[in-house]
Design a protein around this motif. Structure first.
Motif, mmCIF file in Angstrom:
data_model
loop_
_atom_site.group_PDB
_atom_site.id
_atom_site.type_symbol
_atom_site.label_atom_id
_atom_site.label_comp_id
_atom_site.label_asym_id
_atom_site.label_seq_id
_atom_site.Cartn_x
_atom_site.Cartn_y
_atom_site.Cartn_z
ATOM 1 N N LEU A 51 -10.631 -12.577 32.608
ATOM 2 C CA LEU A 51 -11.968 -13.286 32.706
ATOM 3 C C LEU A 51 -12.927 -12.552 33.809
ATOM 4 O O LEU A 51 -14.079 -13.024 33.928
ATOM 5 C CB LEU A 51 -11.954 -14.685 32.558
ATOM 6 C CG LEU A 51 -11.262 -15.177 31.472
ATOM 7 C CD1 LEU A 51 -11.451 -16.922 31.559
ATOM 8 C CD2 LEU A 51 -11.807 -14.973 30.002
ATOM 9 N N TRP B 86 -15.323 -14.770 35.546
ATOM 10 C CA TRP B 86 -15.273 -16.063 35.043
ATOM 11 C C TRP B 86 -13.650 -16.670 35.319
ATOM 12 O O TRP B 86 -13.590 -17.792 34.784
ATOM 13 C CB TRP B 86 -15.619 -16.052 33.586
ATOM 14 C CG TRP B 86 -17.169 -15.921 33.449
ATOM 15 C CD1 TRP B 86 -17.790 -14.892 33.608
ATOM 16 C CD2 TRP B 86 -17.899 -17.078 33.415
ATOM 17 N NE1 TRP B 86 -19.411 -15.115 33.275
ATOM 18 C CE2 TRP B 86 -19.263 -16.542 33.390
ATOM 19 C CE3 TRP B 86 -17.700 -18.356 33.471
ATOM 20 C CZ2 TRP B 86 -20.418 -17.423 33.345
ATOM 21 C CZ3 TRP B 86 -18.706 -19.294 33.545
ATOM 22 C CH2 TRP B 86 -20.266 -18.733 33.507
ATOM 23 N N ASN B 87 -13.157 -15.882 35.871
ATOM 24 C CA ASN B 87 -11.596 -16.475 36.189
ATOM 25 C C ASN B 87 -11.633 -17.569 37.226
ATOM 26 O O ASN B 87 -12.298 -17.776 38.121
ATOM 27 C CB ASN B 87 -10.773 -15.364 37.129
ATOM 28 C CG ASN B 87 -9.299 -15.639 37.139
ATOM 29 O OD1 ASN B 87 -8.816 -15.977 36.372
ATOM 30 N ND2 ASN B 87 -9.111 -15.745 38.383
ATOM 31 N N SER C 132 -7.673 -16.750 30.797
ATOM 32 C CA SER C 132 -7.388 -15.682 29.602
ATOM 33 C C SER C 132 -7.642 -16.615 28.400
ATOM 34 O O SER C 132 -7.492 -17.841 28.413
ATOM 35 C CB SER C 132 -6.196 -14.840 29.216
ATOM 36 O OG SER C 132 -4.999 -15.729 29.426
ATOM 37 N N SER D 206 -10.875 -12.369 21.715
ATOM 38 C CA SER D 206 -9.996 -12.706 22.865
ATOM 39 C C SER D 206 -10.190 -11.827 24.208
ATOM 40 O O SER D 206 -10.740 -10.874 24.174
ATOM 41 C CB SER D 206 -8.593 -12.343 22.297
ATOM 42 O OG SER D 206 -8.185 -13.313 21.314
ATOM 43 N N GLN D 207 -9.781 -12.500 25.096
ATOM 44 C CA GLN D 207 -10.045 -11.688 26.617
ATOM 45 C C GLN D 207 -8.621 -11.941 27.262
ATOM 46 O O GLN D 207 -8.257 -13.164 27.865
ATOM 47 C CB GLN D 207 -11.095 -12.673 27.239
ATOM 48 C CG GLN D 207 -12.392 -12.731 26.554
ATOM 49 C CD GLN D 207 -13.251 -11.514 26.512
ATOM 50 O OE1 GLN D 207 -13.279 -10.666 27.429
ATOM 51 N NE2 GLN D 207 -13.710 -11.151 25.386
ATOM 52 N N ASN D 208 -8.154 -10.939 27.602
ATOM 53 C CA ASN D 208 -6.723 -11.003 28.281
ATOM 54 C C ASN D 208 -7.003 -11.042 29.961
ATOM 55 O O ASN D 208 -5.811 -11.615 30.768
ATOM 56 C CB ASN D 208 -5.804 -9.796 28.196
ATOM 57 C CG ASN D 208 -6.636 -8.348 28.685
ATOM 58 O OD1 ASN D 208 -7.475 -8.473 29.312
ATOM 59 N ND2 ASN D 208 -5.923 -7.364 28.283
ATOM 60 N N GLN E 257 -7.624 -16.627 23.922
ATOM 61 C CA GLN E 257 -7.304 -16.013 22.537
ATOM 62 C C GLN E 257 -8.167 -16.749 21.774
ATOM 63 O O GLN E 257 -7.959 -18.206 21.461
ATOM 64 C CB GLN E 257 -5.618 -16.303 22.427
ATOM 65 C CG GLN E 257 -5.073 -15.539 21.358
ATOM 66 C CD GLN E 257 -3.721 -15.635 21.294
ATOM 67 O OE1 GLN E 257 -2.923 -16.631 21.725
ATOM 68 N NE2 GLN E 257 -2.831 -14.940 20.712
ATOM 69 N N PHE F 72 -18.095 -15.152 24.966
ATOM 70 C CA PHE F 72 -16.876 -14.022 24.531
ATOM 71 C C PHE F 72 -16.596 -14.336 22.975
ATOM 72 O O PHE F 72 -16.598 -15.006 22.282
ATOM 73 C CB PHE F 72 -15.679 -14.826 25.078
ATOM 74 C CG PHE F 72 -15.794 -14.800 26.601
ATOM 75 C CD1 PHE F 72 -15.916 -13.613 27.372
ATOM 76 C CD2 PHE F 72 -15.447 -15.916 27.269
ATOM 77 C CE1 PHE F 72 -15.871 -13.644 28.756
ATOM 78 C CE2 PHE F 72 -15.584 -15.734 28.707
ATOM 79 C CZ PHE F 72 -15.494 -14.842 29.255
#
Ligand SMILES: [Ca+2]
Length: 121
Positions: free
Chosen positions: A107, A110-111, A76, A103-105, A78, A100
């Motif tokens: 992905l 893309w994790n 994730s 913010s991404q909580n 911020q 992006f």
């Protein structure tokens, strides 16, 4: 005795003055690195994290490889500045990429995949 106290006060004043001058001197320096993003090892901004800095959100000058301990680890992100984070699957800003803008909580695809990044506007 009075003379000693007087010189101590003068010394303190001189020290305070030099601190002020020093602070004023850095204000005119080149743009300083600002914290642009914080990246986390888990989703929802959990687990270990590191801050990513850049002088400004300019793609070329903000290109970086992640530290090796953070390769393929981010889950994730911020964002702290009005910038986009451009992420790449390989080091040297190579391979697949995506942008992006906030913010991404989590992905999604893309994790645990990001190896390098740049900031842009
Ligand atoms: Ca990767």
């Amino acid at each position: 005795m009075l003379q000693r106290i007087g010189s101590a006060v003068l010394m303190a004043a001189a020290t305070a003055m030099s601190l002020v001058l020093c602070a004023a001197g850095t204000a005119d320096a080149a743009p300083r690195a600002q914290r642009v993003a914080t990246v986390y090892e888990h989703a929802n901004y959990q687990g270990a994290s590191i801050d990513l800095y850049a002088d400004e959100c300019v793609f070329v000058s903000s290109q970086r490889n992640l530290p090796s301990a953070w390769n393929d680890r981010i889950s994730s992100i911020q964002m702290h500045q009005p910038c986009a984070m451009v992420v790449f699957e390989h080091s040297g800003i190579a391979g697949a990429s995506t942008w992006f803008w906030a913010s991404q909580n989590g992905l999604g695809p893309w994790n645990d995949r990001i190896s390098s990044y740049a900031f842009s506007k």
